[in-house]
Scaffold this active site. Structure first.
Site, mmCIF file in Angstrom:
data_model
loop_
_atom_site.group_PDB
_atom_site.id
_atom_site.type_symbol
_atom_site.label_atom_id
_atom_site.label_comp_id
_atom_site.label_asym_id
_atom_site.label_seq_id
_atom_site.Cartn_x
_atom_site.Cartn_y
_atom_site.Cartn_z
ATOM 1 N N LYS A 192 0.462 -0.585 0.352
ATOM 2 C CA LYS A 192 0.439 -0.081 0.129
ATOM 3 C C LYS A 192 1.007 1.865 0.617
ATOM 4 O O LYS A 192 1.501 1.807 0.816
ATOM 5 C CB LYS A 192 -0.768 -0.174 1.460
ATOM 6 C CG LYS A 192 -2.298 0.730 1.497
ATOM 7 C CD LYS A 192 -1.837 2.045 0.245
ATOM 8 C CE LYS A 192 -1.832 2.916 2.290
ATOM 9 N NZ LYS A 192 -2.187 4.301 1.663
ATOM 10 N N GLU B 219 9.284 0.890 11.052
ATOM 11 C CA GLU B 219 10.004 1.929 11.139
ATOM 12 C C GLU B 219 9.125 3.115 11.260
ATOM 13 O O GLU B 219 8.332 3.316 9.995
ATOM 14 C CB GLU B 219 11.067 1.814 9.531
ATOM 15 C CG GLU B 219 11.401 0.324 9.193
ATOM 16 C CD GLU B 219 12.698 0.720 9.358
ATOM 17 O OE1 GLU B 219 13.047 1.160 10.848
ATOM 18 O OE2 GLU B 219 13.154 -0.528 9.453
ATOM 19 N N CYS C 50 13.654 10.602 8.198
ATOM 20 C CA CYS C 50 13.691 10.203 8.842
ATOM 21 C C CYS C 50 14.641 9.948 9.703
ATOM 22 O O CYS C 50 14.399 10.373 10.623
ATOM 23 C CB CYS C 50 12.682 8.660 8.863
ATOM 24 S SG CYS C 50 13.134 6.802 8.165
ATOM 25 N N GLU D 10 9.000 15.942 16.195
ATOM 26 C CA GLU D 10 9.943 16.109 14.363
ATOM 27 C C GLU D 10 8.884 16.414 13.773
ATOM 28 O O GLU D 10 7.598 16.845 13.415
ATOM 29 C CB GLU D 10 9.344 14.532 13.737
ATOM 30 C CG GLU D 10 9.232 14.011 13.085
ATOM 31 C CD GLU D 10 9.039 12.902 12.133
ATOM 32 O OE1 GLU D 10 8.580 12.360 12.508
ATOM 33 O OE2 GLU D 10 10.456 12.281 11.657
HETATM 34 P P1 NAP Z 1 1.552 8.656 7.640
HETATM 35 O O1 NAP Z 1 0.517 9.092 7.854
HETATM 36 O O2 NAP Z 1 2.078 7.419 8.850
HETATM 37 O O3 NAP Z 1 1.635 7.357 6.915
HETATM 38 C C1 NAP Z 1 2.624 5.578 6.408
HETATM 39 C C2 NAP Z 1 1.523 5.018 5.760
HETATM 40 O O4 NAP Z 1 0.399 4.689 6.361
HETATM 41 C C3 NAP Z 1 0.474 6.146 4.234
HETATM 42 O O5 NAP Z 1 0.973 4.655 3.132
HETATM 43 C C4 NAP Z 1 -0.421 6.327 4.644
HETATM 44 O O6 NAP Z 1 -2.026 5.970 4.074
HETATM 45 C C5 NAP Z 1 -0.402 4.992 5.326
HETATM 46 N N1 NAP Z 1 -1.841 5.105 6.536
HETATM 47 C C6 NAP Z 1 -2.005 5.604 7.624
HETATM 48 N N2 NAP Z 1 -3.440 5.542 8.483
HETATM 49 C C7 NAP Z 1 -3.218 4.736 8.581
HETATM 50 C C8 NAP Z 1 -3.553 3.906 9.006
HETATM 51 N N3 NAP Z 1 -4.376 4.272 10.390
HETATM 52 N N4 NAP Z 1 -3.690 2.325 9.250
HETATM 53 C C9 NAP Z 1 -2.712 1.810 9.006
HETATM 54 N N5 NAP Z 1 -2.053 2.820 7.778
HETATM 55 C C10 NAP Z 1 -1.877 4.087 7.631
HETATM 56 O O7 NAP Z 1 3.797 9.005 7.433
HETATM 57 P P2 NAP Z 1 3.576 9.911 6.439
HETATM 58 O O8 NAP Z 1 3.030 10.916 7.054
HETATM 59 O O9 NAP Z 1 3.535 9.469 5.430
HETATM 60 O O10 NAP Z 1 5.316 9.695 6.396
HETATM 61 C C11 NAP Z 1 6.154 10.670 7.354
HETATM 62 C C12 NAP Z 1 6.195 9.658 8.877
HETATM 63 O O11 NAP Z 1 7.748 8.633 8.251
HETATM 64 C C13 NAP Z 1 7.657 10.525 9.471
HETATM 65 O O12 NAP Z 1 6.796 10.479 10.937
HETATM 66 C C14 NAP Z 1 8.921 9.789 9.471
HETATM 67 O O13 NAP Z 1 9.588 9.429 10.286
HETATM 68 C C15 NAP Z 1 8.267 8.777 8.820
HETATM 69 N N6 NAP Z 1 9.483 7.507 8.061
HETATM 70 C C16 NAP Z 1 10.060 6.818 9.215
HETATM 71 C C17 NAP Z 1 11.041 5.985 8.249
HETATM 72 C C18 NAP Z 1 11.844 4.837 8.488
HETATM 73 O O14 NAP Z 1 12.585 4.180 8.178
HETATM 74 N N7 NAP Z 1 12.574 5.124 10.052
HETATM 75 C C19 NAP Z 1 11.370 6.525 7.074
HETATM 76 C C20 NAP Z 1 10.438 7.616 6.098
HETATM 77 C C21 NAP Z 1 9.305 7.886 6.736
HETATM 78 P P3 NAP Z 1 -1.963 7.521 3.047
HETATM 79 O O15 NAP Z 1 -0.670 8.198 3.133
HETATM 80 O O16 NAP Z 1 -2.993 7.472 2.282
HETATM 81 O O17 NAP Z 1 -2.759 8.628 4.218
#
Ligand code: NAP
Ligand code: MG
Length: 495
Positions: free
Chosen positions: A193, A267, A301, A398
């Site tokens: 996804k 992650e 991240c 963050e």
């Molecule tokens: P996010 O809002 O958590 O979304 C990540 C993914 O999860 C997207 O595909 C999102 O879909 C989906 N999602 C949203 N709500 C969900 C739910 N309730 N249940 C299951 N899936 C759900 O994160 P983001 O804003 O896209 O990404 C930024 C974050 O990712 C930052 O905090 C960053 O630090 C972290 N990150 C971590 C790493 C690592 O390796 N540690 C790497 C990259 C990024 P939608 O986009 O359609 O909402």
């Protein structure tokens, strides 16, 4: 309804791809969402729609999980490890051959400079798949020397099963490869996804996987939003969830996985401390610290978002960083000179501006930047704050944008304590010319990954992941493979 897009300078193959009726990839077939729902994806450099994709709902999640379950016990299971390796290598070759188009697609969908999508994201994606393509023929168990007489006891490593893999928008294709490569090597099947902001390269990846000979149903791709992700997480037919994204959503997924006893790898976010020690090569440290935060417009991240500087070098370092930030020229990702692109969305931009405004209200000194750039798209200036305390929100939370907080310190013990006083623990960085100090610091810093005299190095063989609120488990390397394997123990009475 199809959005018709003509983008100057974009190769015909990419334009044709953008203008297609995009469906969901389920069981090797492309199909519309069961309820016909669709949504548009934008180019963050222009804020204009570039393609329309399907919005997967519950019926599509059911169908994709079913397809993955069927594929788990089908041709994929019977395929020899050598053949699994061969199709994975072929996938890497196909991605490499299509790298210019894929990088263009990534730049259009995410906004990131083409230089990075082509020479960082694409190169690392190919490397990731090739690295794990080497593993299927090397997954072995062991013979266990038990005390009971006349017994042969051995272990095997078997695939975990059907994996839901949910990824963010900051490195769309690269994050997809981090997820699918170890799962494929282990013999799992997948429902992937991608983030709603960046669905396109995952769809192309699904096509290339089929072309490479990965059997239908092994890699299913569901475009959609958070509801699609949640439906996947909740699905009883999913054995393992691998998620990269925000800590907030990660916590929710961990709770659900706990109740259902599903395997889970997370992650999550970070607020990485980047520590310049008094004996550092200051020019090198300043230059790399700039990229540590502003690469990918701060949307990483592992962004080095808290910069600790010895008090007597503090003004010098802050002035140098401010000068580089002011000289940065924001430009759309497709501009070949671009090294600093937009952020992903208007919502992200508003959130970042909100952090900047709140920090100023808190009395934190804004050294440079902080403003939206007056042009199309979601551009914001590289932003630098100088803070006297770690307790400000801007130094704790963050931001996930191009915002750096510089903080002075006096002693090494103090800076270690301050660096570790965070909920997060993904990466930490240290700058020093003294090898012994470097490794003492690596030992003392609470993080899953420590960078010494560099930032952002990455290799498929090298485990990556966080402690504390930055996640559970590791990706990459042999640890990343084990996350997709279960150990099975077989006892045979031989006497
Ligand atoms: P996010 O809002 O958590 O979304 C990540 C993914 O999860 C997207 O595909 C999102 O879909 C989906 N999602 C949203 N709500 C969900 C739910 N309730 N249940 C299951 N899936 C759900 O994160 P983001 O804003 O896209 O990404 C930024 C974050 O990712 C930052 O905090 C960053 O630090 C972290 N990150 C971590 C790493 C690592 O390796 N540690 C790497 C990259 C990024 P939608 O986009 O359609 O909402
Ligand atoms: Mg987009």
């Amino acid at each position: 309804m199809t959005t018709v897009v003509e983008i100057p300078g974009v190769p015909a193959a990419v334009s044709q791809f953008l203008n297609r009726e995009h469906g969901l990839l389920i069981g090797g077939k492309v199909r519309a969402a069961a309820d016909g729902a669709t949504f548009e994806t934008l180019d963050p450099s222009t804020a204009k729609p570039i393609a329309r994709v399907a919005q997967a709902g519950q019926a599509d999640v059911d169908a994709a999980v079913h397809a993955a379950r069927t594929a788990l016990n089908g041709e994929w299971k019977r395929m020899s490890p050598a053949d699994r390796s061969r199709v994975m290598n072929r996938l890497a070759d196909l991605i490499e051959a299509d790298a210019d188009n894929l990088a263009t697609l990534e730049t259009l969908d995410n906004g990131k400079p083409f230089t990075f999508s082509r020479y960082a994201d694409l190169e690392l994606t190919v490397a990731q798949i090739r690295y794990y393509a080497g593993w299927p023929t090397k997954i072995t168990g062991e013979v266990v020397p038990v005390s009971a007489p006349d017994n042969l006891v051995y272990t095997r490593k078997v695939p975990v099963g059907v994996c839901a893999q949910i990824i963010p928008w900051n490195f769309p294709l690269l994050m997809a490869s981090w997820k699918i490569a170890p799962a494929l090597a282990a013999g799992c099947t997948i429902v992937l996804k991608p983030a709603e902001e960046t669905p396109l390269t995952a769809l192309r990846l699904g096509e290339l996987a089929l072309e490479a000979g990965i059997p239908a149903g092994v890699l299913n791709v569901l475009t959609g939003d958070g509801r699609t992700g949640a439906a996947l997480v909740d699905h009883a037919g999913v054995d393992k969830i691998s998620f990269t994204g925000s800590t907030a959503v990660g916590r929710e997924i961990a709770a659900k996985a706990g109740r259902a006893l599903k395997r889970v790898t997370l992650e999550l976010g970070g607020k990485a401390p980047n520590i310049i020690l008094p004996d550092a090569d200051l020019d090198k440290a300043v230059e790399a610290s700039f990229h540590a935060i502003y690469f990918n417009t701060g949307q990483a991240c592992n962004a080095g978002s808290r910069l600790y500087v010895p008090r007597d070098q503090y003004d010098d370092v802050v002035n140098k960083l401010a000068a580089v930030a002011k000289a940065t020229v924001p430009a759309p990702g497709l501009d070949p000179t671009s090294l600093y692109g937009p952020v992903i969305s208007d919502e992200a931009l508003q959130r970042i501006v909100g952090f900047v405004d709140a920090a100023q209200s808190d009395g934190v000194k804004l050294v440079t930047g902080g403003k939206r750039i007056d042009r199309d798209g979601y551009f914001i200036e590289p932003t630098l704050f100088s803070a006297t305390s770690d307790n400000y929100t801007i130094a704790r939370e963050e931001v996930f944008g191009p915002v750096l907080v510089a903080l002075p310190y006096d002693t090494i013990d103090e800076v270690v304590e301050r660096a570790n006083a965070t909920d997060y623990g993904l990466v930490a960085g240290v700058w020093t010319e003294n090898l012994a100090t470097a490794h003492q610091m690596a030992d003392r810093l609470d993080a899953g990954v420590v960078y010494i005299n560099q930032w952002h190095p990455s290799d498929p063989a090298s485990p990556y992941g966080g402690i504390k609120a930055s996640g559970i488990g590791r990706e990459m390397g042999s640890a990343g493979l084990d996350a997709y394997l279960e150990l099975k123990t077989i006892w045979t009475k031989v006497g």
